[in-house]
Structure formats: C-alpha cells, structure tokens
Design a protein around this motif. Structure first.
Motif, PDB file in Angstrom:
ATOM      1  N   VAL A 193      -2.002  17.687  -5.078  1.00 42.70           N
ATOM      2  CA  VAL A 193      -2.241  16.310  -5.484  1.00 42.70           C
ATOM      3  C   VAL A 193      -1.281  15.396  -4.709  1.00 42.70           C
ATOM      4  CG1 VAL A 193      -0.618  16.342  -7.443  1.00 42.70           C
ATOM      5  CG2 VAL A 193      -2.558  14.810  -7.483  1.00 42.70           C
ATOM      6  N   ASP A 194      -1.776  14.244  -4.360  1.00 45.34           N
ATOM      7  CA  ASP A 194      -0.953  13.275  -3.612  1.00 45.34           C
ATOM      8  C   ASP A 194      -0.370  12.284  -4.606  1.00 45.34           C
ATOM      9  OD1 ASP A 194      -1.476  11.231  -0.619  1.00 45.34           O
ATOM     10  OD2 ASP A 194       0.204  11.389  -2.015  1.00 45.34           O
ATOM     11  N   LEU A 195       0.904  12.490  -4.950  1.00 48.78           N
ATOM     12  CA  LEU A 195       1.526  11.630  -5.954  1.00 48.78           C
ATOM     13  C   LEU A 195       1.574  10.176  -5.506  1.00 48.78           C
ATOM     14  CD1 LEU A 195       4.551  13.823  -7.118  1.00 48.78           C
ATOM     15  CD2 LEU A 195       2.335  13.515  -8.229  1.00 48.78           C
ATOM     16  N   SER A 196       1.725   9.970  -4.188  1.00 47.33           N
ATOM     17  CA  SER A 196       1.896   8.591  -3.728  1.00 47.33           C
ATOM     18  C   SER A 196       0.617   7.790  -3.870  1.00 47.33           C
ATOM     19  CB  SER A 196       2.376   8.582  -2.277  1.00 47.33           C
ATOM     20  OG  SER A 196       1.367   9.097  -1.441  1.00 47.33           O
ATOM     21  N   ARG A 197      -0.501   8.455  -4.141  1.00 50.60           N
ATOM     22  CA  ARG A 197      -1.732   7.700  -4.337  1.00 50.60           C
ATOM     23  C   ARG A 197      -2.000   7.418  -5.806  1.00 50.60           C
ATOM     24  NH1 ARG A 197      -4.675   6.896   0.263  1.00 50.60           N
ATOM     25  NH2 ARG A 197      -6.371   6.210  -1.046  1.00 50.60           N
ATOM     26  N   ASN A 250       7.985  13.499   1.147  1.00 47.49           N
ATOM     27  CA  ASN A 250       7.252  14.669   1.648  1.00 47.49           C
ATOM     28  C   ASN A 250       5.779  14.369   1.870  1.00 47.49           C
ATOM     29  OD1 ASN A 250       6.568  14.245  -0.920  1.00 47.49           O
ATOM     30  ND2 ASN A 250       7.049  16.277  -1.688  1.00 47.49           N
ATOM     31  N   GLY A 251       5.465  13.122   2.108  1.00 46.46           N
ATOM     32  CA  GLY A 251       4.068  12.784   2.315  1.00 46.46           C
ATOM     33  C   GLY A 251       3.299  12.679   1.018  1.00 46.46           C
ATOM     34  N   GLY A 252       3.988  12.831  -0.102  1.00 48.57           N
ATOM     35  CA  GLY A 252       3.297  12.599  -1.367  1.00 48.57           C
ATOM     36  C   GLY A 252       2.564  13.792  -1.935  1.00 48.57           C
ATOM     37  N   HIS A 253       2.131  14.730  -1.071  1.00 56.47           N
ATOM     38  CA  HIS A 253       1.344  15.864  -1.577  1.00 56.47           C
ATOM     39  C   HIS A 253       2.241  16.913  -2.202  1.00 56.47           C
ATOM     40  CE1 HIS A 253      -1.954  15.055   1.622  1.00 56.47           C
ATOM     41  NE2 HIS A 253      -1.815  14.082   0.783  1.00 56.47           N
ATOM     42  N   VAL A 254       1.886  17.339  -3.380  1.00 55.53           N
ATOM     43  CA  VAL A 254       2.619  18.460  -3.976  1.00 55.53           C
ATOM     44  C   VAL A 254       1.610  19.465  -4.508  1.00 55.53           C
ATOM     45  CG1 VAL A 254       4.655  17.109  -4.609  1.00 55.53           C
ATOM     46  CG2 VAL A 254       2.773  17.305  -6.223  1.00 55.53           C
ATOM     47  N   LYS A 255       2.049  20.705  -4.549  1.00 50.94           N
ATOM     48  CA  LYS A 255       1.185  21.745  -5.099  1.00 50.94           C
ATOM     49  C   LYS A 255       1.225  21.668  -6.618  1.00 50.94           C
ATOM     50  CE  LYS A 255       1.803  25.150  -1.421  1.00 50.94           C
ATOM     51  NZ  LYS A 255       2.389  26.434  -1.051  1.00 50.94           N
ATOM     52  N   GLU A 304      -5.599   4.482   7.542  1.00 51.76           N
ATOM     53  CA  GLU A 304      -5.017   4.598   6.198  1.00 51.76           C
ATOM     54  C   GLU A 304      -5.947   5.285   5.200  1.00 51.76           C
ATOM     55  OE1 GLU A 304      -3.831   0.534   5.339  1.00 51.76           O
ATOM     56  OE2 GLU A 304      -1.879   0.916   6.222  1.00 51.76           O
ATOM     57  N   ASN A 305      -6.602   6.349   5.640  1.00 52.09           N
ATOM     58  CA  ASN A 305      -7.443   7.125   4.739  1.00 52.09           C
ATOM     59  C   ASN A 305      -6.662   8.291   4.159  1.00 52.09           C
ATOM     60  OD1 ASN A 305     -10.143   5.840   5.484  1.00 52.09           O
ATOM     61  ND2 ASN A 305      -9.413   6.567   7.471  1.00 52.09           N
ATOM     62  N   TYR A 306      -7.162   8.800   3.067  1.00 56.95           N
ATOM     63  CA  TYR A 306      -6.615  10.034   2.526  1.00 56.95           C
ATOM     64  C   TYR A 306      -7.544  11.157   2.963  1.00 56.95           C
ATOM     65  CZ  TYR A 306      -5.313  13.659  -0.766  1.00 56.95           C
ATOM     66  OH  TYR A 306      -4.937  14.845  -1.331  1.00 56.95           O
ATOM     67  N   ILE A 307      -7.103  11.967   3.906  1.00 55.70           N
ATOM     68  CA  ILE A 307      -7.948  13.000   4.489  1.00 55.70           C
ATOM     69  C   ILE A 307      -7.394  14.365   4.125  1.00 55.70           C
ATOM     70  CG2 ILE A 307      -8.956  13.908   6.609  1.00 55.70           C
ATOM     71  CD1 ILE A 307      -8.379  11.201   7.916  1.00 55.70           C
ATOM     72  N   GLU A 308      -8.206  15.142   3.484  1.00 56.52           N
ATOM     73  CA  GLU A 308      -7.801  16.495   3.115  1.00 56.52           C
ATOM     74  C   GLU A 308      -7.751  17.351   4.375  1.00 56.52           C
ATOM     75  OE1 GLU A 308      -8.697  17.214  -0.528  1.00 56.52           O
ATOM     76  OE2 GLU A 308      -7.755  19.204  -0.567  1.00 56.52           O
ATOM     77  N   ASP A 309      -6.682  18.092   4.498  1.00 57.18           N
ATOM     78  CA  ASP A 309      -6.517  18.899   5.699  1.00 57.18           C
ATOM     79  C   ASP A 309      -7.066  20.303   5.455  1.00 57.18           C
ATOM     80  OD1 ASP A 309      -3.649  19.809   7.786  1.00 57.18           O
ATOM     81  OD2 ASP A 309      -5.807  19.993   8.071  1.00 57.18           O
ATOM     82  N   CYS A 310      -8.188  20.642   6.093  1.00 57.52           N
ATOM     83  CA  CYS A 310      -8.754  21.980   5.935  1.00 57.52           C
ATOM     84  C   CYS A 310      -8.378  22.861   7.100  1.00 57.52           C
ATOM     85  CB  CYS A 310     -10.281  21.899   5.868  1.00 57.52           C
ATOM     86  SG  CYS A 310     -10.841  21.093   4.403  1.00 57.52           S
ATOM     87  N   LYS A 312       0.842  -1.186   0.000  1.00 56.04           N
ATOM     88  CA  LYS A 312       0.000   0.000   0.000  1.00 56.04           C
ATOM     89  C   LYS A 312       0.879   1.238   0.000  1.00 56.04           C
ATOM     90  CE  LYS A 312      -3.497  -2.239   2.768  1.00 56.04           C
ATOM     91  NZ  LYS A 312      -4.236  -2.199   4.019  1.00 56.04           N
ATOM     92  N   SER A 313       0.334   2.315  -0.529  1.00 52.15           N
ATOM     93  CA  SER A 313       1.122   3.544  -0.604  1.00 52.15           C
ATOM     94  C   SER A 313       1.577   3.998   0.765  1.00 52.15           C
ATOM     95  CB  SER A 313       0.309   4.650  -1.272  1.00 52.15           C
ATOM     96  OG  SER A 313      -0.883   4.863  -0.557  1.00 52.15           O
ATOM     97  N   ALA A 314       0.776   3.679   1.785  1.00 49.18           N
ATOM     98  CA  ALA A 314       1.172   4.063   3.134  1.00 49.18           C
ATOM     99  C   ALA A 314       2.464   3.386   3.553  1.00 49.18           C
ATOM    100  CB  ALA A 314       0.054   3.716   4.118  1.00 49.18           C
ATOM    101  N   HIS A 315       2.743   2.226   2.988  1.00 50.03           N
ATOM    102  CA  HIS A 315       3.935   1.493   3.381  1.00 50.03           C
ATOM    103  C   HIS A 315       5.139   1.832   2.522  1.00 50.03           C
ATOM    104  CE1 HIS A 315       1.551  -1.514   5.817  1.00 50.03           C
ATOM    105  NE2 HIS A 315       2.511  -1.118   6.597  1.00 50.03           N
TER     106      HIS A 315
END
Lengths: 160, 638
Positions: free
Chosen positions: A96-100, A79-84, B225-231, A71-74
């Motif tokens: 967007v979360d690249l790791s997903r 950087n947590g996958g999120h990029v602007k 293991e959810n994808y949670i948007e941080d508001c 899983k992507s979590a593993h």
C-alpha cells in the motif's frame, strides 16, 4: 426565497461553526470494529471524541487532512510511500502507498478493500500495527498521520 | 488570449507564447485570399463547387447566402476555430452549423467525465482524433477523495474503441485507468499516436507493455504523476527494434527500474525524440550517455540526481550538456550535490523552463545557476530558494511568466527564510509575470497591495499561507484588503486561491471584481453565509469553486441554485451544510448531480437520514447524463 444574512466579524479563534473537519474521520470506533484511536499530543483527552469541537479548539496545531494543499508527489517521503502489508492468517501480502492516503481512515478503507472480511477473520476485531525505523512494532493511530507515513516501514494486521 | 481551457492545450507545457501547439495552426490552412472569400458574400470559389447540403449549384452560379453554405465550406471555416468555446458558439448559430461543426470536430475536451455519457459524446462528434477526459475533483490531489470514488476510464475507452477507430490522441487526468484499458487502446486504434496520463492510477507496467508493443505509430507516451504498479514487466523492451517514431517519453513517475541498454537503444534510434523525462532509477552517469545519444532534446527530466562529486563524472556531464544546443526545458529530482550544477551552465541561457520543485538543493550554487537562466519563462522551485534567491531571480529573469514556490517543510516550524518579500521582488521586476503559486508562512496587506499594483496582468494568483487563518503579521488584521487589491487590479484574473485570515468582505470584493474568474479555491475563510453568497451571486464567469472548512451554510447555496448550472462543479467540504438543503437543491435543479460524501464505512442509506443531518462533503456538477451508477458506498446521490 428571502435571504437573511448578516455580516459579522470573525472572533479571533473562530473554529466552531465549521462543522466537522476531516480529522473526525480519524476518530471514534469504526463500524468494522477496527479501532483507530488518535490521541492528541497532551495525551489528556480521551479517545472517544464525541465532542470534536473541543478537541479542535485545543489542538490547533493538529495536522489537517489535505493541508497544506500539496500533491503527494511534492511531499517529502522516505521510502516512496509503499509499504508491505501482511495480515495474520493470510498467506499473500499486499503493498500500500501510504503517501497516497491522507488519513488513518482512508488507510483503513483501503485495507478493508485489500483484506475483505470474508477471507479470514469473519469480522473479528483486528489491530493494524506498523514497524518503524528502529524495528519496533507500534499500534497505528497514536501519532499524527503524517508521522506514520514518514516512519512506517511495513504494516501488519493482527487479530485481536 | 491564452488558450488554456480549449481542447488544444497541453497539460504539461506552460501557457507561454512559444508553446502554442502545432494543431492550433490548422494543417489545412489555405492561402488567406480563399479564406476571405469563404467568410463574406462574393463570387464562389472553385472549392464551393462540390455539392454539400446547401443545394445543387455549379461553380459559375452566384454564391449561396452565408446561411446555406455547403457543409464542406462550413467545416473548412470551422477548422480555423481551434478553441472549443468558439466551436461551441458556432454550433449554436443554427442547425446547419451545428451539424457541420459537430461532424468536423477533431479535438474534444471533456472536463468532467460525468457531465456526459461516453457513447453520447462519441456519437455526437464522430470525427474526433484527439480526446481529453478529466475525472476526479481537484481536491483529490490532496487526499480529500477516498479511494474507489469512481472516474473510471474504461467506459470512455470502450466508447472510443467503438466510435472513433481513427483516434490518435487520448489524455486522461485524475481517472482510474486499468491495464485492460491500456490493452484496449493498444488494439483498437491503428493510428494511435499520443497517450497522456496525468494523476491517474489503476494500471501497471504490464499495461504499459501493451501500449509499447501494440502502438506502432506512437509519438508520445507522457506519464505525469501517476501511481503505477510495478509488475517488473519490461515494458520498454516491447517497443520493436524497428520502432523509431517516439518524440516524447516521460516515465518520471515510475518507481521501478528500466533496462538501461534498451532505453539507450530506443533513444539512439528515435531521431525525433524531443522530450525525455527519466525516473529516479537512472543514475547521473547514464544520463550523460543518453544525452550524447540524443543531443537534439528540447526537454529533459533527469530523474535522481544525487551523487557524490567525482570530477570525471562532472566532466562527462559538462561535455554531454554542451552538445545539447536545443535544450529548453529542464526538470528533475535533484537531491543534487551543488557541485554538479556548473555542469549545466552551458544550457542555462537557452532554458525557458526550469522545474526544481522536487529538488532539495539549496544555497548559493542554486541561485548562481538560476541567475544564468536569463530567458527563463517558467520557474518551479522549493522555498529553499528563500527571499534572497528570489531577489536574484527578479534581477536576472526578466522574461519570467510563471513562478511556483513549493514548501519544503509543509508541517515544520517555519525555519525557511521565505516570506512575502520574495514575491514582492519578483512581481516588481518581472513585467511578464502572470501566473503565481506561492507557499509561505507570512503575508501582509501592504505586500499584496504592492504586488497588485506592480502586476495587474496576473491571470493566475494562488497564495497559500501555510497556517490556516493567519492574519497580516504586522497589523494583525485580516488579509481582506490585500486580496481585494489583487482582484481589483488584475482584471484578467482567471484563477485565484486565497488563504490567511479572511472575512466575508473579501468575498464581496471577489464577487464584484472577479469578472474573468473561472476557478476559485477557498479554505478556512469567511465568517458567515454572506461570504458564499457574494461569490455565487457575483463572479459571472465562474466555472469551478472549491471550498473547505468555511462557515458557509445552506442559504446561499439554495438562493443561488441556478448559478450552479452555469458552472462546471462546486466542492464544499467541512462547511455547515445539511442534508435537507442538498435535497432541496437536487429537487430544484434536475440537471445537477448532487453528491454527498460521508466517512467511508458509514453505509446507512441517505434516504433514512433526517434533513438536519450534517453533510461532510458536497460535490455538485452539471450533467446531461443523469446520475452516475458507479458510486461507492460512501457517496450518495441525493
């Protein structure tokens, strides 16, 4: 229905009859006009991969979509996958979360949903670029997807 | 028999004896004598006096024959059947039992959200208090399902809001849950107590705020293991100051900050808090102070655990953990400085579950730590533990039931010293080991045969050799013999994942011997249609089959079409299927939904394509709801 089946031994490097792999997604020119060109490590093969099998045979080390099945979590990520993501001409950026995403094609699909063609560029071709560690901006698609996930700090979509 | 598939099983706890949920022991359990009377013909008990549909009778008359017992009696008897399969069997006996069972069903598990329509499910089981719904196929976890595929929770929440006002528990797995869903949950069920979201997406901290503000009787908020948007919504602050009922709080997958003062106050006043799983934003010293406020914790997830070594922080941690006499389960993202591990030594002996699968800690300190956990039943680690670490585990953790070893470097050059040796050692020395997930770089038939001989009690065996089609590294043969030994020896095997170089022969063995097999995962294996045919014509109890990158074609699919209706679902991607066969399958089997998925972006309608068009992904599942209407453009229902 009669079932005619034969038992055969697998040839040593049997990859041919698997049909398309997920990597085919990352090839070719997408209908929306967004080029996502993935070259192999040698750089010898052209970008138009109509013959995906030859490519597969010569690039067994190529990263497969969704393999190994962790899983992507593993997966290790920087950087947590999120990029602007910013698009030229669009004032509000997205994240967007690249790791997903498992492939360039999935990323492209998400970007299309985030920046629908009606808003700014009316279907004009555009290129997706990313900023990597040392501040350079690179065209998305040159290196295996996983490398981009690890090194991309942010994305910018440029009108070509 | 472990109750894994039934509707009382929790998603987060291992299937171990002491994790049996309280609901399984029915709260309405009567004295044993009365239950015996209900079950056999004999003098009526006083409880039979209130009249049900069985006909007017008074308590002094002869007992009604078993097939016309009053509803109250039937429902009471059925309350001793927590397992959904047993309730389903009871419901199939006759119309009377069907009615009594469905009206009294309290827990409902919908393993495929598209198998039935939400409204139908709610209408059929009007007394449900706890519902679990699962959405996307399993391979979605690995990115094989593109975004916007479906599996929206909204229709289920809406139907539940209408028909189950007394709903107390809701669990969603691999579904799209929006903030609106969470708002509706918060406002629709006055006694809502348990929300569990696993591998979901589509919501933000604003939705969480609706839950924390609106659910006055909330006991469990479990986010896995959810994808949670941080508001940046201060969702934790919305718990009222008078709120004290929390027993489980898991926000480990949340990326953003939480207000620590609020968290600390919450933890202080919720004296029944048993499970607390923090996220990465909570530093070590704050963990220590939380533990001092909640020494009664049974389960702790520490969040981020990297810090430079400071002796006073060490002392704080050690003291805090020393107070936690009830701690049994420990997890966390330990990019841990190994020097802190001894701070936990005092809890080691009590631990039954240790999840270090996010932890990159390695070396002798890690192994020393695990070796002290003599009562460990469940261990999840990275392969950084290496063979010699697993040898120590084998020698120390004799009660081990479940082992998972994850790859630290999934794409790397294989510098980790974890081989088949580690698994052989653990299987030899841990007599209760029954569930394994093991990622490694190499394997031999001899090792697998040894493992099979040592552990015929496996119920779950998942081996993933990292490089596809890797043969036995000593003999260079396929691993057919090894996996065949596993299925032949482990007669109770319910879940199997195979890997490495495999021919059709292994599937012959699996088909013939997998008599309890419920879930089978296959990748880069087999050499012809025969492989798939062996599986589909064997494996009598198969429920889920997922296949990728195998040379399996149309023939076995069509020849075994009827089998697919006995299964929950079939996934086949990157195989050798063509559209014509899918069309035939759909026509032959009207109670199956046949979905094909091609590259996103290719939107030409499937009707216009010829029969010999290749199908990249096929997902077939049985349903009583007909074809779904929420498919994205890249999914076509044939």
């Amino acid at each position: 229905m009669e079932l005619e089946l034969e038992l055969g031994l697998a040839p040593p490097n049997h990859a041919g009859s698997c049909g398309k792999r997920g990597t085919k997604e990352a090839f070719g020119i997408d209908k929306a006009g967004l080029p996502l060109i993935l070259r192999d490590d040698d750089g010898d093969h052209g970008s138009n991969c109509s013959d995906a099998r030859d490519w597969e045979m010569s690039n067994k080390k190529k990263r497969l979509v969704g393999w190994p099945p962790v899983k992507s979590a593993h997966r290790p990520r920087s950087n947590g996958g999120h990029v602007k993501v910013k698009m030229e001409g669009v004032p509000i950026g997205r994240k967007v979360d690249l790791s997903r995403h498992a492939s360039y094609h999935q990323l492209h699909h998400t970007l299309r949903l985030m920046f629908p063609s009606s808003t700014s560029h009316h279907g004009d071709p555009y290129a997706v670029t990313y900023e990597e560690g040392d501040g350079d901006w690179m065209l998305v698609g040159d290196v295996p997807w996983e490398d981009t996930v690890m090194s991309a700090k942010r994305l910018k979509i440029l009108l070509v | 028999r472990k109750q894994k598939d039934n509707d009382t099983a929790s998603l987060s706890t291992p299937s171990s004896p002491d994790a049996l949920p309280a609901a399984a022991a029915s709260p309405r359990a009567p004295p044993a004598r009365a239950s015996r009377r209900v079950a056999s013909p004999g003098p009526a008990t006083a409880r039979a006096a209130p009249m049900g549909r069985g006909g007017a009778r008074d308590g002094a008359a002869a007992a009604p024959p078993w097939h016309s017992l009053p509803d109250e009696v039937l429902e009471h008897a059925f309350s001793f059947l927590p397992a959904a399969a047993d309730r389903g069997a009871a419901a199939a006996v006759c119309h009377g039992w069907l009615g009594a069972e469905r009206r009294s069903r309290r827990r409902l598990a919908v393993a495929n959200c598209y198998a039935a329509a939400p409204r139908d499910a709610v209408d059929r089981f009007p007394s449900v208090r706890a519902a679990e719904v699962k959405g996307k196929p399993h391979f979605a976890d690995f990115g094989l399902v593109p975004p916007a595929w479906g599996a929206e929770a909204a229709p289920w929440v809406a139907a539940a809001a209408d028909g189950w006002p007394l709903l107390e528990e809701l669990s969603f797995k691999r579904m799209v849950v929006t903030d609106e869903c969470l708002e509706m949950i918060a406002s629709s069920f006055r006694n809502f107590q348990v929300l569990r979201l696993v591998s979901c997406e589509g919501f933000s901290t604003a939705g969480l705020a609706a839950i924390t503000e609106g659910c006055r009787n909330l006991r469990e908020l479990d986010l896995q293991e959810n994808y949670i948007e941080d508001c940046s919504s201060h969702w934790l602050s919305y718990f009222p100051e008078s709120f004290t009922s929390l027993e489980t709080l898991n926000f480990s997958c949340l990326e953003g900050e939480v207000n620590f003062a609020v968290l600390e106050r919450l933890v202080s006043r919720c004296r029944n808090l048993k499970t607390l799983k923090l996220n990465n934003a909570i530093p070590l010293d704050k963990v220590a102070s939380l533990l001092r406020k909640a020494p009664q914790l049974v389960e702790l997830g520490t969040g981020k655990f990297s810090a430079e070594y400071h002796s006073d922080l060490f002392a704080k941690l050690e003291a805090a953990f020393a107070g936690c006499k009830s701690l049994r389960r420990l997890s966390g993202a330990w990019d841990a400085v190994p020097d802190y591990l001894p701070a936990f030594y005092c809890v080691c002996e009590g631990l039954t579950s240790l999840n270090l699968s996010y932890a990159t800690v390695r070396g002798p300190e890690l192994i020393k730590f695990i070796s002290r956990c003599k009562n460990l039943q469940q261990l999840w680690v990275m392969d950084l533990i290496e063979d010699h670490g697993l040898a120590v585990v084998a020698g120390s953790c004799s009660k081990l039931q479940e082992l998972r070893v994850f790859p630290s470097d999934p794409f790397g050059a294989g510098q980790v010293l974890l081989t088949e040796r580690g698994l052989v050692d653990v299987s030899a020395s841990c007599p209760m080991l029954e569930s394994v997930l093991y990622f490694c770089g190499q394997m031999t038939n001899e090792a697998l045969i040894t493992i099979a001989k040592n552990r015929p009690n496996f119920t779950c065996f998942r081996l993933c050799i990292l490089e596809p089609r890797t043969p036995d590294y000593v003999t260079r043969e396929s691993l057919d013999a090894g996996f065949s030994a596993i299925v032949e020896s482990c007669k109770g095997l319910r879940r199997l994942s195979v890997s490495g170089l495999l021919t059709d022969l292994v599937f012959k063995s699996i088909g013939a011997n997998g008599n309890c097999l419920e879930m089978l995962s296959i990748a880069f294996a087999g050499n012809s249609d025969l492989g798939l045919h062996y599986i589909l014509s064997g494996c009598k109890t198969l429920k889920k089959l997922e296949i990728r990158d195998c040379p399996f074609g149309n023939k076995p699919l069509l020849a075994n079409a009827a089998k697919l209706e006995t299964m929950r679902s079939l996934w086949m991607s990157s195989c050798s299927l063509t559209l014509g066969a899918c069309r035939q399958l759909a026509e032959k089997m009207p109670r199956l939904t046949v979905e094909i998925m091609n590259d996103p972006g290719r939107t030409c309608p499937v009707e216009s394509l010829p029969d010999d068009s290749p199908v990249e992904t096929l997902y077939v599942y049985r349903t009583i709801a007909g074809p779904r209407s929420d498919t994205p453009d890249y999914v076509q229902i044939v």
